[in-house]
Design an enzyme around this catalytic site. Structure first.
Site, mmCIF file in Angstrom:
data_model
loop_
_atom_site.group_PDB
_atom_site.id
_atom_site.type_symbol
_atom_site.label_atom_id
_atom_site.label_comp_id
_atom_site.label_asym_id
_atom_site.label_seq_id
_atom_site.Cartn_x
_atom_site.Cartn_y
_atom_site.Cartn_z
ATOM 1 N N ARG A 66 -12.656 -13.771 -17.716
ATOM 2 C CA ARG A 66 -13.723 -14.290 -16.851
ATOM 3 C C ARG A 66 -14.820 -14.868 -17.742
ATOM 4 O O ARG A 66 -15.428 -14.172 -18.549
ATOM 5 C CB ARG A 66 -14.262 -13.158 -15.955
ATOM 6 C CG ARG A 66 -15.331 -13.652 -15.002
ATOM 7 C CD ARG A 66 -15.462 -12.793 -13.767
ATOM 8 N NE ARG A 66 -14.363 -12.913 -12.818
ATOM 9 C CZ ARG A 66 -14.157 -13.964 -12.025
ATOM 10 N NH1 ARG A 66 -14.958 -15.007 -12.067
ATOM 11 N NH2 ARG A 66 -13.145 -13.969 -11.188
ATOM 12 N N LYS B 32 -6.088 -13.297 -18.327
ATOM 13 C CA LYS B 32 -7.218 -13.868 -17.594
ATOM 14 C C LYS B 32 -8.511 -13.433 -18.268
ATOM 15 O O LYS B 32 -8.704 -12.245 -18.511
ATOM 16 C CB LYS B 32 -7.175 -13.277 -16.181
ATOM 17 C CG LYS B 32 -7.464 -14.274 -15.079
ATOM 18 C CD LYS B 32 -7.580 -13.554 -13.760
ATOM 19 C CE LYS B 32 -6.406 -13.826 -12.864
ATOM 20 N NZ LYS B 32 -6.562 -13.278 -11.522
ATOM 21 N N ASP C 43 0.658 -12.096 -14.786
ATOM 22 C CA ASP C 43 -0.167 -11.043 -15.405
ATOM 23 C C ASP C 43 0.760 -10.058 -16.114
ATOM 24 O O ASP C 43 1.988 -10.130 -15.981
ATOM 25 C CB ASP C 43 -1.054 -10.323 -14.368
ATOM 26 C CG ASP C 43 -0.238 -9.812 -13.203
ATOM 27 O OD1 ASP C 43 0.736 -9.072 -13.448
ATOM 28 O OD2 ASP C 43 -0.548 -10.151 -12.042
ATOM 29 N N GLN D 228 0.848 -1.212 0.000
ATOM 30 C CA GLN D 228 0.000 0.000 0.000
ATOM 31 C C GLN D 228 0.876 1.252 0.000
ATOM 32 O O GLN D 228 1.486 1.593 1.015
ATOM 33 C CB GLN D 228 -0.955 0.033 1.197
ATOM 34 C CG GLN D 228 -1.868 1.261 1.125
ATOM 35 C CD GLN D 228 -3.222 1.073 1.756
ATOM 36 O OE1 GLN D 228 -3.433 0.175 2.549
ATOM 37 N NE2 GLN D 228 -4.145 1.963 1.420
#
Ligand code: R5P
Length: 301
Positions: A198, A196, A173, A105
């Site tokens: 879906r 990827k 990725d 983060q």
């Protein structure tokens, strides 16, 4: 391994100060640099607070602390090691953090949210001349430190994958493509990244963007493996697409919730990581060589 004589050219004589989290890296680094290890008494009080006493005199020495910042208590230990090194007389302190936690983060997404990598940097970067880490999740977080740099364990991972006869390297990725590209370049083999798609609420398809993996021994290279879910999903599909073997390689094996056996049961043939974190049941390469090269490059610059 770096030539031992090189360490002698360091202006201040280096000494390794090992914390409790990654003693294997500290030992490897001492060997790589051909330098000694400082004695320290590191304990926990009954209430869990940490106590650090460097019992060797470090006057005029360059203390190279080797300590992770995960779990959270290790961060406090790292700060006490820095302080104790100064108290023991060290003229220069370098903090080597093989796995730098809170690297995910680097900005706040909601009003009032902690920027955790900045908060850790403020605590850890204030009392060290330099911080060196290995393959941080986000390179950009190093901007929070007054003087930090990263080294990469990709060459060591690639060398081991080469011994396994890997035919191509895949990134999980597009964002992780650079790491896969570097490993592939070292081995002189092709690389690609997984895309990827879906298909439904429960079904995801993963396939290499361009490479045909049929009959190939494929290695997926990532910065870290946590639950192993990403690797297992990829492995199952790559096997369906004809891959003859799928290897999972990462710098940081967090392996939460018994991830290694799950990976091996889930279609991954071999798991490779570095010793940046303790691990069991997988092949391990050391990050010490990469860190030593960085230290020696500075010393001789
Ligand atoms: C994602 O950004 C990371 O590089 C890893 O791909 C991810 O954190 C791996 O997590 P898991 O092993 O739980 O799938």
């Amino acid at each position: 391994m770096a030539p031992r004589g090189l360490a002698r050219s360091v202006a201040l004589e280096p000494v390794i100060l090992a914390g409790t989290t990654v003693p294997a890296v500290a030992a490897d680094l001492a060997r790589e640099l051909g330098c000694s290890t400082a004695e320290a008494d590191i304990r926990r009080f009954p209430d869990g607070e940490c106590y650090v006493h460097v019992t060797d005199d470090l006057t005029g020495r360059h203390a190279i602390i080797v300590q992770n910042t995960s779990p959270d208590a290790a961060l406090v230990e790292a700060m006490l090691l820095q302080d104790a090194a100064r108290e023991a007389g060290a003229d220069r302190v370098t903090t080597v953090v093989p796995y730098l936690a809170y690297a995910r983060q680097d900005r706040s997404f909601k009003h009032g949210e902690a920027i955790s990598s900045r908060a850790v940097a403020r605590a850890l970067g204030a009392n060290t001349e330099e911080l060196i880490t290995v393959d941080p999740h986000k390179e950009d977080i190093l901007r929070f430190y007054p003087n930090a740099r990263s080294v990469s364990a990709v060459p060591q991972l690639a060398a081991r994958l080469g011994e396994w006869g890997v035919d191509c390297i895949l990134a999980p990725d597009k964002g992780a493509r650079d790491r896969a590209q570097r490993a592939a370049a070292i081995l002189g083999i092709p690389h690609d990244h997984l895309e990827k798609t879906r298909l439904s609420a429960t079904e995801v398809r993963m396939r290499a963007k361009e490479l045909d993996v049929a009959g190939k021994r494929v290695a997926i290279v990532d910065d870290l493996i946590a639950s192993g879910g990403t690797m297992i999903t990829a492995a199952r599909q790559l096997k369906e697409q004809g891959a003859s073997a799928v290897y999972a390689a990462c710098t940081h094996g967090l392996f939460t919730g018994g991830a290694v056996p799950k990976l091996l049961a889930g279609g991954i043939d071999r798991v490779l990581c570095t010793n940046s974190l303790p691990s069991e049941g997988c092949d391990v390469v050391s990050v010490a060589e990469a860190v030593a090269h960085a230290l020696l490059a500075t010393a001789t610059a």
